[in-house]
Design an enzyme around this catalytic site. Structure first.
Site, PDB file in Angstrom:
ATOM      1  N   CYS A 139      44.915  42.267  29.397  1.00 15.84           N
ATOM      2  CA  CYS A 139      46.043  43.198  29.491  1.00 15.84           C
ATOM      3  C   CYS A 139      46.318  43.879  28.158  1.00 15.84           C
ATOM      4  O   CYS A 139      46.921  44.949  28.115  1.00 15.84           O
ATOM      5  CB  CYS A 139      47.294  42.478  29.976  1.00 15.84           C
ATOM      6  SG  CYS A 139      47.850  41.154  28.879  1.00 15.84           S
ATOM      7  N   GLY A 282      48.855  34.663  40.252  1.00 17.17           N
ATOM      8  CA  GLY A 282      47.703  34.284  39.428  1.00 17.17           C
ATOM      9  C   GLY A 282      48.161  33.577  38.163  1.00 17.17           C
ATOM     10  O   GLY A 282      49.283  33.057  38.088  1.00 17.17           O
ATOM     11  N   LYS A 283      47.316  33.576  37.130  1.00 14.81           N
ATOM     12  CA  LYS A 283      47.639  32.859  35.893  1.00 14.81           C
ATOM     13  C   LYS A 283      48.914  33.395  35.262  1.00 14.81           C
ATOM     14  O   LYS A 283      49.800  32.639  34.853  1.00 14.81           O
ATOM     15  CB  LYS A 283      46.474  32.983  34.910  1.00 14.81           C
ATOM     16  CG  LYS A 283      45.210  32.258  35.355  1.00 14.81           C
ATOM     17  CD  LYS A 283      44.081  32.486  34.369  1.00 14.81           C
ATOM     18  CE  LYS A 283      42.806  31.814  34.850  1.00 14.81           C
ATOM     19  NZ  LYS A 283      41.667  32.091  33.925  1.00 14.81           N
ATOM     20  N   GLY A 285      51.332  35.291  36.676  1.00 12.00           N
ATOM     21  CA  GLY A 285      52.478  35.083  37.557  1.00 12.00           C
ATOM     22  C   GLY A 285      52.969  33.653  37.525  1.00 12.00           C
ATOM     23  O   GLY A 285      54.182  33.388  37.503  1.00 12.00           O
TER      24      GLY A 285
END
Length: 541
Positions: A139, A282-283, A285
């Protein structure tokens, strides 16, 4: 400088050089705009001459030479031009952009999902001047690591590939790209793995992402030996930094910073009672849910494609009510939320202006403004949503105010981390330097063994096979082998460059070149020709 060193005065298709170590020579290349690009090199500047095109320096158009006979002819022409390329060593480089150099709007266009890493590496390695490649896409960054047969042309090809993949014009891309070469490129990766280059200094998730590059590469067999070793050494560095400096203690992750940011924007009296929605389990979240629970949230709605992952989170986090909703209920769930966190891998926005505009207003007791905190790249919330009056949109680039809070202490630990990075960097450089002389060692030993075998055969023929017993023949052969080994011991010792003695790389390379001349080994040209041959065969296939 250009006139005396042979350095070209222009370098098309490159980006700004961010960092230069004290041990690295740098050259500036003026651009028409007046800005300068800096490219680091280790050791003397190496002339870059080979051009593989599709039109070579020798004028052979490979696109017009498809038959086997024509390929052989093209290869011969390349061998002729290889003399101009003899002094150049393949360069390790990194080209990319990060949260420090480019906005999220640009990073999301270049983001490469993990499922496409193998394809991207294959495309990069098919470029004429790229031998090895790896992609690190998170990200906060998109970085392309390569081993380039020719630095200038290889970098140009990678930038053109990035422009083609993203749809961003090269001229615009250049303004945000950084590039580092050899020692600087390796040091950068080690700093990335150690968490020193992250938006959140010392954050741990980036190390897991570096590990994933190696796992994906090993699973598909696409990582070359230099890139593979560099990433593995980066993982070692990252682990050492975290274990020996404690830089991660008290450090926030991107997910926790997102939670902190949301709570900062809410009225303090309602920070724990605000209705929270997390889209994506996911990771990232999962970490958001953990941090919300740690901050006192008692009920969190989670939208995800499958309930299995949400159930696993429920099992791990017992003190908070986690309510699962399928993606089909996403807008209904958002209508009942005061804060919406998004962290999915969707390539297109989940919320556009019309979606957010259709949501009912938020209660004034929690500020009367619905918060969207988007930590996904590409973004899950369209930029147009921010135009609405009663909506506030935050993305990963807005987390700076949160991470500044405990930055001073981690900066002190970062200084300690640099000594560890220097140690690991020296180890990697010694390993790579040791590769330089391996072909010469092999050729010299092979050359000596051929002479020994030839002379041994002549000797045995003169004596006569019938005059010697097996033990006598073995003794004579052992004698010849012993003489060769002792004669080679000195020269081979002077080809060592593994960091265990005081010999520099330049001294070792001088010895290597001298042995190549004395014994007519022609090692360097053979290596270059083999590399050229491999690339020609790829072009023809």
């Amino acid at each position: 400088m250009a006139a005396s060193s042979g350095v070209p005065t222009t370098l098309a298709g490159t980006g700004p050089f961010l960092r230069s170590s004290s041990s690295t020579r740098t050259f500036s290349f003026p651009r028409s705009s007046g800005a300068f690009y800096r490219v680091g090199t280790r050791g003397p500047w190496r002339k870059l001459a080979l051009r593989m095109s599709p039109r070579s320096d020798a004028g052979v158009d490979l696109e017009e030479k498809q038959s086997a006979g024509a390929s052989a002819s093209a290869l011969e022409q390349f061998k002729i031009s290889a003399d101009r390329y003899m002094n150049e060593r393949s360069s390790i480089g990194v080209i990319g952009l990060s949260v420090h150099t480019a906005p999220v709007e640009m990073r999301e266009k270049l983001a490469v999902p993990e499922a496409q890493w193998t394809r991207a590496i294959g495309e990069l390695c098919s470029l004429n001047h790229i031998e090895e490649a790896a992609v690190l896409s998170t990200c906060n960054r998109i970085e392309i690591y390569v081993v380039a047969l020719s630095w200038n042309r290889g970098i140009r090809e990678v930038i053109d590939w990035m422009a083609k993949t993203s749809g961003i014009p090269v001229t615009e891309l250049r303004e945000h790209l950084f590039m580092l070469r050899d020692t600087d490129a390796t040091k950068h990766l080690f700093e990335v793995a150690a968490g020193l280059d992250s938006l959140v200094l010392g954050e741990g998730q980036i190390l897991a992402q570096v590990k994933q590059v190696v796992r994906v590469g090993q699973g598909s067999g696409v990582l070359g030996k230099n890139i593979d070793r560099m990433f593995k050494d980066a993982i070692t560095t990252g682990k050492r930094v975290r274990n020996e400096t404690n830089i991660s203690s008290g450090a926030v992750s991107v997910s926790s910073a997102a939670v902190e940011l949301a709570l900062m924007k809410l009225p303090k009296s309602h920070s724990t009672s605000a209705r929270m929605l997390v889209i994506g389990a996911g990771k990232m979240g999962k970490l958001v849910i953990k941090h919300l629970a740690a901050k006192g949230s008692k009920s969190i709605v989670v939208v995800n494609r499958s309930e299995e992952r949400v159930n696993a989170i429920r099992e791990e986090i017992k003190d908070v009510e986690i309510i699962y909703k399928p993606f089909t209920d996403m807008f209904d769930a958002a209508a009942e939320a005061d804060v919406v966190f998004t962290s999915t891998g969707s390539a297109t926005p989940l919320f556009l202006k019309e979606h957010a505009e259709a949501l009912p207003p938020v209660d004034k007791v929690v500020g009367g403004v619905r918060l969207f905190v988007d930590i996904a790249v590409p973004r899950n919330i369209g930029s147009c949503v921010a135009d609405l009056e009663h909506v506030r949109v935050y993305n990963v680039d807005d987390l700076t105010e949160v991470v500044e809070a405990n930055k001073e202490d981690r900066l002190r630990k970062a200084m300690e981390a640099q000594s560890i990075i220097s140690q690991e960097l020296k180890r990697f450089e010694a390993w790579r330097d040791s590769l330089e002389t391996v072909p010469t060692i092999k050729k010299l030993r092979s050359h000596a063994d051929r002479i020994r075998a030839s002379e041994l055969e002549r000797c045995l023929q003169k004596i006569g096979n019938d005059a010697l017993t097996k033990n006598m023949k073995r003794a004579i052969e052992d004698l010849s082998t012993g003489i060769v080994n002792k004669l080679l011991h000195g020269p081979l010792q002077h080809l060592r460059c593994d960091g265990n003695d005081g010999r520099t790389l330049d001294e070792t390379l001088e010895n290597m070149h001298a042995l190549n001349r004395m014994f007519s080994l022609d090692t360097e040209k053979a290596i270059i020709e083999q590399k050229i041959k491999n690339k020609v065969e790829k072009t023809q296939s």
